[in-house]
Design an enzyme around this catalytic site. Structure first.
Site, PDB file in Angstrom:
ATOM      1  N   LYS A   1       0.840  -1.202   0.000  1.00 23.82           N
ATOM      2  CA  LYS A   1       0.000   0.000   0.000  1.00 23.82           C
ATOM      3  C   LYS A   1       0.874   1.251   0.000  1.00 23.82           C
ATOM      4  O   LYS A   1       2.084   1.151   0.263  1.00 23.82           O
ATOM      5  CB  LYS A   1      -0.919  -0.035   1.221  1.00 23.82           C
ATOM      6  CG  LYS A   1      -0.174  -0.113   2.534  1.00 23.82           C
ATOM      7  CD  LYS A   1      -1.046  -0.651   3.659  1.00 23.82           C
ATOM      8  CE  LYS A   1      -0.252  -0.661   4.961  1.00 23.82           C
ATOM      9  NZ  LYS A   1      -0.979  -1.333   6.038  1.00 23.82           N
TER      10      LYS A   1
ATOM     11  N   ARG B   1     -10.447  -0.618  14.668  1.00 22.97           N
ATOM     12  CA  ARG B   1     -10.124   0.235  13.526  1.00 22.97           C
ATOM     13  C   ARG B   1     -10.936  -0.224  12.323  1.00 22.97           C
ATOM     14  O   ARG B   1     -11.883   0.429  11.927  1.00 22.97           O
ATOM     15  CB  ARG B   1      -8.612   0.176  13.266  1.00 22.97           C
ATOM     16  CG  ARG B   1      -8.134   1.180  12.259  1.00 22.97           C
ATOM     17  CD  ARG B   1      -6.629   1.130  12.061  1.00 22.97           C
ATOM     18  NE  ARG B   1      -6.171  -0.099  11.417  1.00 22.97           N
ATOM     19  CZ  ARG B   1      -4.953  -0.274  10.911  1.00 22.97           C
ATOM     20  NH1 ARG B   1      -4.064   0.706  10.986  1.00 22.97           N
ATOM     21  NH2 ARG B   1      -4.606  -1.399  10.352  1.00 22.97           N
TER      22      ARG B   1
ATOM     23  N   MET C   1      11.940  23.739   2.606  1.00 23.20           N
ATOM     24  CA  MET C   1      11.027  22.956   1.769  1.00 23.20           C
ATOM     25  C   MET C   1      11.786  22.139   0.724  1.00 23.20           C
ATOM     26  O   MET C   1      11.490  20.959   0.511  1.00 23.20           O
ATOM     27  CB  MET C   1      10.030  23.887   1.077  1.00 23.20           C
ATOM     28  CG  MET C   1       8.989  23.155   0.247  1.00 23.20           C
ATOM     29  SD  MET C   1       7.919  24.267  -0.676  1.00 23.20           S
ATOM     30  CE  MET C   1       7.075  25.129   0.636  1.00 23.20           C
TER      31      MET C   1
ATOM     32  N   TYR D   1      16.778  29.377   7.618  1.00 22.39           N
ATOM     33  CA  TYR D   1      15.621  30.078   8.188  1.00 22.39           C
ATOM     34  C   TYR D   1      15.763  30.268   9.691  1.00 22.39           C
ATOM     35  O   TYR D   1      16.155  29.340  10.403  1.00 22.39           O
ATOM     36  CB  TYR D   1      14.346  29.277   7.939  1.00 22.39           C
ATOM     37  CG  TYR D   1      13.733  29.492   6.571  1.00 22.39           C
ATOM     38  CD1 TYR D   1      13.391  30.765   6.119  1.00 22.39           C
ATOM     39  CD2 TYR D   1      13.472  28.402   5.749  1.00 22.39           C
ATOM     40  CE1 TYR D   1      12.814  30.945   4.868  1.00 22.39           C
ATOM     41  CE2 TYR D   1      12.890  28.564   4.504  1.00 22.39           C
ATOM     42  CZ  TYR D   1      12.572  29.845   4.066  1.00 22.39           C
ATOM     43  OH  TYR D   1      11.997  30.013   2.846  1.00 22.39           O
TER      44      TYR D   1
HETATM   45  C1  LIG Z   1      -0.128  -2.189   6.679  1.00 19.09           C
HETATM   46  C2  LIG Z   1      -0.680  -3.515   7.061  1.00 19.09           C
HETATM   47  C3  LIG Z   1       0.167  -4.618   7.189  1.00 19.09           C
HETATM   48  C4  LIG Z   1       1.679  -4.505   7.143  1.00 19.09           C
HETATM   49  O1  LIG Z   1       2.109  -3.934   8.368  1.00 19.09           O
HETATM   50  P1  LIG Z   1       3.654  -3.675   8.699  1.00 19.09           P
HETATM   51  O2  LIG Z   1       3.627  -3.195  10.101  1.00 19.09           O
HETATM   52  O3  LIG Z   1       4.117  -2.630   7.749  1.00 19.09           O
HETATM   53  O4  LIG Z   1       4.363  -4.956   8.530  1.00 19.09           O
HETATM   54  C5  LIG Z   1      -0.418  -5.855   7.409  1.00 19.09           C
HETATM   55  N1  LIG Z   1      -1.764  -5.977   7.541  1.00 19.09           N
HETATM   56  C6  LIG Z   1      -2.600  -4.925   7.457  1.00 19.09           C
HETATM   57  C7  LIG Z   1      -4.060  -5.126   7.620  1.00 19.09           C
HETATM   58  C8  LIG Z   1      -2.084  -3.654   7.234  1.00 19.09           C
HETATM   59  O5  LIG Z   1      -2.916  -2.610   7.177  1.00 19.09           O
END
Ligand SMILES: *Cc1c(COP(=O)(O)O)cnc(C)c1O
Length: 351
Positions: free
Chosen positions: A42, A135, A300, A252
Protein backbone atom coordinates in the site's frame (compact mmCIF):
# COMPACT_ATOMS: atom_id res chain seq x y z
CA UNK A 1 2.58 23.39 -28.14
CA UNK A 2 4.21 21.52 -25.29
CA UNK A 3 7.97 21.27 -25.69
CA UNK A 4 8.70 17.55 -26.27
CA UNK A 5 12.22 17.87 -24.83
CA UNK A 6 12.59 15.53 -21.81
CA UNK A 7 13.18 17.29 -18.48
CA UNK A 8 16.76 17.41 -17.21
CA UNK A 9 17.96 14.61 -14.94
CA UNK A 10 16.55 14.89 -11.41
CA UNK A 11 18.85 16.48 -8.79
CA UNK A 12 17.66 13.96 -6.19
CA UNK A 13 17.80 10.16 -6.15
CA UNK A 14 16.36 7.38 -4.06
CA UNK A 15 18.93 4.59 -4.23
CA UNK A 16 16.95 1.35 -3.89
CA UNK A 17 18.72 -1.93 -3.18
CA UNK A 18 16.80 -4.67 -5.01
CA UNK A 19 18.95 -7.45 -3.52
CA UNK A 20 18.22 -6.23 0.01
CA UNK A 21 14.48 -6.06 -0.76
CA UNK A 22 14.63 -9.63 -2.05
CA UNK A 23 16.69 -10.88 0.92
CA UNK A 24 14.46 -9.15 3.47
CA UNK A 25 11.35 -10.76 2.05
CA UNK A 26 13.05 -14.16 1.87
CA UNK A 27 14.15 -13.81 5.50
CA UNK A 28 10.57 -12.97 6.54
CA UNK A 29 9.28 -15.90 4.49
CA UNK A 30 11.72 -18.23 6.30
CA UNK A 31 10.69 -16.81 9.68
CA UNK A 32 7.05 -17.36 8.74
CA UNK A 33 7.69 -21.10 9.02
CA UNK A 34 4.93 -23.17 7.44
CA UNK A 35 2.89 -20.04 6.68
CA UNK A 36 2.98 -18.42 3.25
CA UNK A 37 4.48 -14.91 3.27
CA UNK A 38 2.74 -12.04 1.48
CA UNK A 39 3.65 -8.36 1.18
CA UNK A 40 1.91 -5.10 2.03
CA UNK A 41 2.53 -2.70 -0.88
CA UNK A 42 0.00 0.00 0.00
CA UNK A 43 0.94 3.69 -0.24
CA UNK A 44 2.83 2.93 -3.46
CA UNK A 45 4.99 0.21 -1.93
CA UNK A 46 5.63 2.27 1.23
CA UNK A 47 6.94 5.07 -0.98
CA UNK A 48 9.41 3.00 -3.02
CA UNK A 49 7.07 2.40 -5.99
CA UNK A 50 4.58 -0.46 -5.82
CA UNK A 51 5.13 -1.66 -9.36
CA UNK A 52 8.90 -2.06 -8.99
CA UNK A 53 8.50 -3.65 -5.56
CA UNK A 54 5.86 -6.14 -6.69
CA UNK A 55 7.82 -7.20 -9.76
CA UNK A 56 10.86 -7.95 -7.62
CA UNK A 57 8.97 -9.71 -4.83
CA UNK A 58 7.02 -11.82 -7.31
CA UNK A 59 10.34 -12.99 -8.73
CA UNK A 60 11.42 -13.86 -5.17
CA UNK A 61 8.30 -16.02 -4.79
CA UNK A 62 5.70 -13.70 -3.24
CA UNK A 63 2.14 -14.40 -4.37
CA UNK A 64 -0.06 -12.27 -2.07
CA UNK A 65 -0.03 -8.47 -2.17
CA UNK A 66 -2.00 -5.93 -0.12
CA UNK A 67 -2.96 -2.36 -1.08
CA UNK A 68 -5.29 0.12 0.63
CA UNK A 69 -7.61 1.27 -2.15
CA UNK A 70 -9.00 0.24 -5.52
CA UNK A 71 -7.06 3.05 -7.19
CA UNK A 72 -3.87 1.44 -5.88
CA UNK A 73 -5.02 -2.01 -7.04
CA UNK A 74 -5.95 -0.86 -10.54
CA UNK A 75 -2.61 0.89 -10.94
CA UNK A 76 -0.86 -2.51 -10.72
CA UNK A 77 -3.63 -4.73 -12.13
CA UNK A 78 -1.75 -5.32 -15.38
CA UNK A 79 0.98 -7.20 -13.48
CA UNK A 80 -1.52 -10.06 -13.10
CA UNK A 81 -0.58 -10.66 -9.44
CA UNK A 82 -3.06 -11.41 -6.63
CA UNK A 83 -3.89 -8.16 -4.83
CA UNK A 84 -6.26 -7.71 -1.88
CA UNK A 85 -7.73 -4.25 -1.20
CA UNK A 86 -7.58 -3.65 2.56
CA UNK A 87 -10.22 -0.91 2.69
CA UNK A 88 -12.82 -3.18 1.14
CA UNK A 89 -15.73 -2.01 -0.96
CA UNK A 90 -17.32 1.37 -0.34
CA UNK A 91 -20.54 2.14 -2.21
CA UNK A 92 -18.35 4.28 -4.48
CA UNK A 93 -16.05 1.30 -5.20
CA UNK A 94 -18.65 -1.30 -6.09
CA UNK A 95 -18.90 -0.82 -9.85
CA UNK A 96 -15.11 -0.67 -10.23
CA UNK A 97 -14.57 -3.66 -7.93
CA UNK A 98 -17.15 -5.81 -9.73
CA UNK A 99 -15.63 -4.98 -13.11
CA UNK A 100 -12.05 -5.55 -11.94
CA UNK A 101 -10.16 -8.70 -12.97
CA UNK A 102 -10.54 -11.68 -10.63
CA UNK A 103 -6.98 -11.45 -9.31
CA UNK A 104 -8.03 -8.27 -7.47
CA UNK A 105 -10.27 -8.85 -4.45
CA UNK A 106 -11.63 -6.85 -1.54
CA UNK A 107 -11.01 -7.37 2.16
CA UNK A 108 -14.54 -6.86 3.53
CA UNK A 109 -14.53 -4.91 6.79
CA UNK A 110 -18.12 -4.34 7.91
CA UNK A 111 -21.57 -5.91 7.79
CA UNK A 112 -22.50 -3.26 5.23
CA UNK A 113 -19.53 -4.12 3.01
CA UNK A 114 -20.36 -7.83 3.24
CA UNK A 115 -23.98 -7.19 2.25
CA UNK A 116 -22.93 -4.90 -0.59
CA UNK A 117 -20.54 -7.50 -2.03
CA UNK A 118 -22.87 -10.46 -1.59
CA UNK A 119 -25.93 -8.64 -3.01
CA UNK A 120 -23.90 -7.65 -6.07
CA UNK A 121 -22.92 -11.30 -6.61
CA UNK A 122 -19.31 -10.58 -5.72
CA UNK A 123 -16.59 -13.17 -6.27
CA UNK A 124 -14.03 -14.62 -3.84
CA UNK A 125 -13.00 -12.13 -1.13
CA UNK A 126 -11.11 -11.71 2.14
CA UNK A 127 -12.71 -10.73 5.45
CA UNK A 128 -11.17 -8.65 8.26
CA UNK A 129 -12.16 -9.38 11.84
CA UNK A 130 -11.54 -6.77 14.52
CA UNK A 131 -10.06 -8.46 17.59
CA UNK A 132 -9.46 -5.38 19.72
CA UNK A 133 -7.84 -2.64 17.68
CA UNK A 134 -11.22 -1.07 16.90
CA UNK A 135 -10.12 0.23 13.53
CA UNK A 136 -11.36 -1.93 10.63
CA UNK A 137 -13.20 -5.23 10.61
CA UNK A 138 -16.35 -7.04 11.66
CA UNK A 139 -16.58 -7.84 15.35
CA UNK A 140 -16.34 -11.55 16.25
CA UNK A 141 -19.98 -11.34 17.32
CA UNK A 142 -21.04 -10.01 13.91
CA UNK A 143 -18.96 -12.63 12.11
CA UNK A 144 -20.37 -15.39 14.30
CA UNK A 145 -24.01 -14.44 13.84
CA UNK A 146 -24.29 -15.55 10.23
CA UNK A 147 -23.25 -12.27 8.58
CA UNK A 148 -20.67 -14.11 6.44
CA UNK A 149 -22.99 -16.84 5.14
CA UNK A 150 -22.79 -17.26 1.40
CA UNK A 151 -19.42 -15.59 0.91
CA UNK A 152 -16.51 -17.41 -0.70
CA UNK A 153 -13.73 -16.41 1.68
CA UNK A 154 -10.14 -16.74 0.58
CA UNK A 155 -8.44 -15.32 3.67
CA UNK A 156 -9.92 -14.54 7.04
CA UNK A 157 -7.70 -12.01 8.79
CA UNK A 158 -7.21 -9.78 11.77
CA UNK A 159 -4.58 -7.18 12.64
CA UNK A 160 -2.40 -6.85 15.75
CA UNK A 161 -2.37 -3.54 17.62
CA UNK A 162 0.79 -4.14 19.68
CA UNK A 163 2.98 -6.55 17.69
CA UNK A 164 5.92 -4.13 18.04
CA UNK A 165 5.64 -4.59 21.84
CA UNK A 166 6.21 -8.37 22.10
CA UNK A 167 5.52 -8.51 25.85
CA UNK A 168 2.17 -6.74 25.66
CA UNK A 169 -0.58 -9.07 26.84
CA UNK A 170 -2.85 -7.72 24.12
CA UNK A 171 -0.99 -9.84 21.55
CA UNK A 172 -2.08 -13.14 23.09
CA UNK A 173 -5.60 -11.83 23.69
CA UNK A 174 -5.96 -10.91 20.01
CA UNK A 175 -4.46 -14.21 18.85
CA UNK A 176 -6.82 -16.23 21.06
CA UNK A 177 -9.85 -14.21 19.97
CA UNK A 178 -8.88 -14.66 16.32
CA UNK A 179 -8.26 -18.42 16.62
CA UNK A 180 -11.57 -18.91 18.42
CA UNK A 181 -13.66 -17.06 15.86
CA UNK A 182 -11.74 -18.43 12.86
CA UNK A 183 -12.60 -21.98 13.93
CA UNK A 184 -16.24 -21.28 13.08
CA UNK A 185 -15.81 -19.55 9.72
CA UNK A 186 -15.03 -21.45 6.52
CA UNK A 187 -12.08 -19.81 4.77
CA UNK A 188 -9.20 -21.11 2.67
CA UNK A 189 -6.59 -19.36 4.85
CA UNK A 190 -6.19 -17.46 8.12
CA UNK A 191 -3.80 -14.53 8.59
CA UNK A 192 -2.85 -12.35 11.57
CA UNK A 193 0.80 -11.23 11.51
CA UNK A 194 2.33 -8.04 10.09
CA UNK A 195 6.14 -7.55 10.14
CA UNK A 196 6.48 -7.44 13.91
CA UNK A 197 3.89 -10.22 14.20
CA UNK A 198 6.14 -12.57 12.23
CA UNK A 199 8.69 -12.28 15.04
CA UNK A 200 6.08 -13.25 17.66
CA UNK A 201 6.52 -16.85 16.54
CA UNK A 202 4.59 -19.80 15.26
CA UNK A 203 1.46 -19.14 17.35
CA UNK A 204 0.89 -15.96 15.35
CA UNK A 205 1.70 -17.18 11.87
CA UNK A 206 -1.43 -19.15 10.94
CA UNK A 207 -1.52 -19.81 7.14
CA UNK A 208 -0.28 -16.47 5.77
CA UNK A 209 1.77 -13.53 7.06
CA UNK A 210 1.49 -9.95 5.76
CA UNK A 211 4.72 -8.01 6.43
CA UNK A 212 5.23 -4.53 5.02
CA UNK A 213 7.74 -2.31 6.84
CA UNK A 214 10.40 -5.00 7.37
CA UNK A 215 10.54 -5.85 3.65
CA UNK A 216 11.63 -2.25 3.03
CA UNK A 217 14.34 -2.40 5.70
CA UNK A 218 12.32 -0.97 8.60
CA UNK A 219 12.99 -2.62 11.95
CA UNK A 220 9.78 -2.60 14.01
CA UNK A 221 11.12 -4.83 16.77
CA UNK A 222 14.63 -5.72 17.94
CA UNK A 223 14.16 -9.43 17.20
CA UNK A 224 14.16 -8.64 13.46
CA UNK A 225 17.21 -6.35 13.42
CA UNK A 226 19.80 -8.96 12.46
CA UNK A 227 17.65 -10.44 9.70
CA UNK A 228 17.06 -7.21 7.75
CA UNK A 229 19.15 -4.89 5.57
CA UNK A 230 18.46 -1.28 4.55
CA UNK A 231 16.80 -0.91 1.15
CA UNK A 232 16.52 2.88 0.84
CA UNK A 233 19.28 5.45 0.50
CA UNK A 234 19.12 9.15 -0.39
CA UNK A 235 21.56 10.90 -2.72
CA UNK A 236 21.16 14.65 -3.24
CA UNK A 237 23.04 16.92 -5.58
CA UNK A 238 24.98 19.97 -4.36
CA UNK A 239 23.46 23.15 -5.82
CA UNK A 240 25.94 25.57 -4.32
CA UNK A 241 28.94 25.77 -1.97
CA UNK A 242 29.99 28.79 0.07
CA UNK A 243 32.50 29.81 2.72
CA UNK A 244 31.20 31.61 5.80
CA UNK A 245 32.95 33.45 8.61
CA UNK A 246 32.69 33.05 12.38
CA UNK A 247 29.43 34.69 13.48
CA UNK A 248 27.59 34.06 10.20
CA UNK A 249 24.13 32.42 10.47
CA UNK A 250 22.65 29.55 8.45
CA UNK A 251 19.13 28.98 7.14
CA UNK A 252 15.62 30.08 8.19
CA UNK A 253 15.43 31.82 11.55
CA UNK A 254 19.22 31.70 11.77
CA UNK A 255 19.11 28.73 14.16
CA UNK A 256 22.79 27.92 13.57
CA UNK A 257 25.65 30.37 13.90
CA UNK A 258 29.20 29.41 12.95
CA UNK A 259 31.74 29.56 15.76
CA UNK A 260 34.60 29.52 13.27
CA UNK A 261 35.00 29.82 9.49
CA UNK A 262 33.12 26.99 7.72
CA UNK A 263 32.32 25.73 4.24
CA UNK A 264 28.71 24.84 3.43
CA UNK A 265 27.02 22.80 0.72
CA UNK A 266 23.37 23.40 -0.13
CA UNK A 267 21.62 20.18 -1.19
CA UNK A 268 18.60 19.70 -3.44
CA UNK A 269 16.52 18.02 -0.70
CA UNK A 270 13.85 19.30 1.68
CA UNK A 271 10.71 18.57 3.62
CA UNK A 272 8.63 18.61 0.44
CA UNK A 273 10.61 15.46 -0.46
CA UNK A 274 9.87 13.85 2.91
CA UNK A 275 13.15 14.96 4.46
CA UNK A 276 11.29 16.39 7.45
CA UNK A 277 12.17 19.41 9.57
CA UNK A 278 12.94 16.98 12.39
CA UNK A 279 16.28 16.43 10.67
CA UNK A 280 17.20 20.10 11.25
CA UNK A 281 20.52 20.15 13.10
CA UNK A 282 20.50 16.34 13.63
CA UNK A 283 20.52 14.84 10.13
CA UNK A 284 23.81 13.47 8.81
CA UNK A 285 25.47 13.32 5.39
CA UNK A 286 28.34 11.12 4.27
CA UNK A 287 31.14 12.49 2.12
CA UNK A 288 33.77 9.86 1.47
CA UNK A 289 34.51 8.52 4.95
CA UNK A 290 33.38 11.72 6.72
CA UNK A 291 30.04 12.04 8.52
CA UNK A 292 28.85 15.64 8.52
CA UNK A 293 25.91 17.44 10.14
CA UNK A 294 22.88 19.15 8.68
CA UNK A 295 23.17 22.77 9.78
CA UNK A 296 20.17 24.92 10.71
CA UNK A 297 16.61 24.29 9.52
CA UNK A 298 15.66 21.94 6.73
CA UNK A 299 13.76 24.06 4.16
CA UNK A 300 11.03 22.96 1.77
CA UNK A 301 13.44 22.12 -1.07
CA UNK A 302 16.90 22.67 0.40
CA UNK A 303 19.15 21.35 3.15
CA UNK A 304 22.53 22.78 4.18
CA UNK A 305 25.39 20.54 5.35
CA UNK A 306 28.81 21.25 6.80
CA UNK A 307 31.57 20.37 4.32
CA UNK A 308 34.38 22.28 6.04
CA UNK A 309 37.77 21.00 4.93
CA UNK A 310 36.34 18.69 2.26
CA UNK A 311 36.65 18.83 -1.50
CA UNK A 312 32.96 19.24 -2.32
CA UNK A 313 31.76 21.25 -5.32
CA UNK A 314 28.61 22.30 -7.08
CA UNK A 315 27.19 19.31 -8.98
CA UNK A 316 28.60 16.65 -6.61
CA UNK A 317 26.28 14.01 -5.15
CA UNK A 318 26.10 13.53 -1.39
CA UNK A 319 24.62 10.55 0.48
CA UNK A 320 22.22 11.59 3.23
CA UNK A 321 21.81 9.13 6.14
CA UNK A 322 18.45 7.40 6.04
CA UNK A 323 18.99 4.16 8.00
CA UNK A 324 15.40 3.85 9.23
CA UNK A 325 15.71 3.03 12.95
CA UNK A 326 18.39 5.69 13.48
CA UNK A 327 16.72 8.27 11.22
CA UNK A 328 13.41 7.78 13.04
CA UNK A 329 15.07 8.28 16.41
CA UNK A 330 16.90 11.39 15.19
CA UNK A 331 13.92 13.05 13.47
CA UNK A 332 11.10 12.07 15.80
CA UNK A 333 9.17 10.51 12.89
CA UNK A 334 8.18 6.84 12.70
CA UNK A 335 9.95 4.54 10.25
CA UNK A 336 6.61 4.22 8.43
CA UNK A 337 6.35 7.98 8.02
CA UNK A 338 9.93 8.23 6.79
CA UNK A 339 9.22 5.73 4.01
CA UNK A 340 5.73 6.75 2.94
CA UNK A 341 6.60 10.46 2.94
CA UNK A 342 9.32 10.05 0.30
CA UNK A 343 8.17 12.37 -2.44
CA UNK A 344 7.71 12.27 -6.18
CA UNK A 345 10.71 14.44 -6.96
CA UNK A 346 13.14 11.59 -6.29
CA UNK A 347 14.35 9.64 -9.28
CA UNK A 348 13.93 6.08 -8.01
CA UNK A 349 17.06 4.15 -8.99
CA UNK A 350 17.12 0.38 -8.40
CA UNK A 351 20.51 -1.25 -8.13
C1 LIG B 1 -0.13 -2.19 6.68
C2 LIG B 1 -0.68 -3.51 7.06
C3 LIG B 1 0.17 -4.62 7.19
C4 LIG B 1 1.68 -4.51 7.14
O1 LIG B 1 2.11 -3.93 8.37
P1 LIG B 1 3.65 -3.68 8.70
O2 LIG B 1 3.63 -3.20 10.10
O3 LIG B 1 4.12 -2.63 7.75
O4 LIG B 1 4.36 -4.96 8.53
C5 LIG B 1 -0.42 -5.86 7.41
N1 LIG B 1 -1.76 -5.98 7.54
C6 LIG B 1 -2.60 -4.92 7.46
C7 LIG B 1 -4.06 -5.13 7.62
C8 LIG B 1 -2.08 -3.65 7.23
O5 LIG B 1 -2.92 -2.61 7.18
Amino acid sequence: MIDPTPPPAAPLRLMLDGAALWDNWRALARMSGAAVCGAAVKADGYGLGARAVMTRLAAAGCRDFYVATWAEALAVADLGLDVAVLHGVRADDLAVAMAAPAHLRPVLNSVDQVARWRDAGGRRCDVMIDTGMNRLGLSPAEAGSGALTGLTIDTLMSHLACADAPDDAMNARQRDAFAAMAAGVPARRRSLANSAGVALGVDYQFDLTRPGLAIYGGVPVAALADALRPVVGIAAQVLQCRDIAAGDAVGYNATFTAAQPMRLATLNLGYADGYWRGFSGVGRARIGGDVRAVLGRVSMDLTIVDVTGLDVREGDWIAVDYALPEAAAASGMSQYELLTGLGRRFERVWC
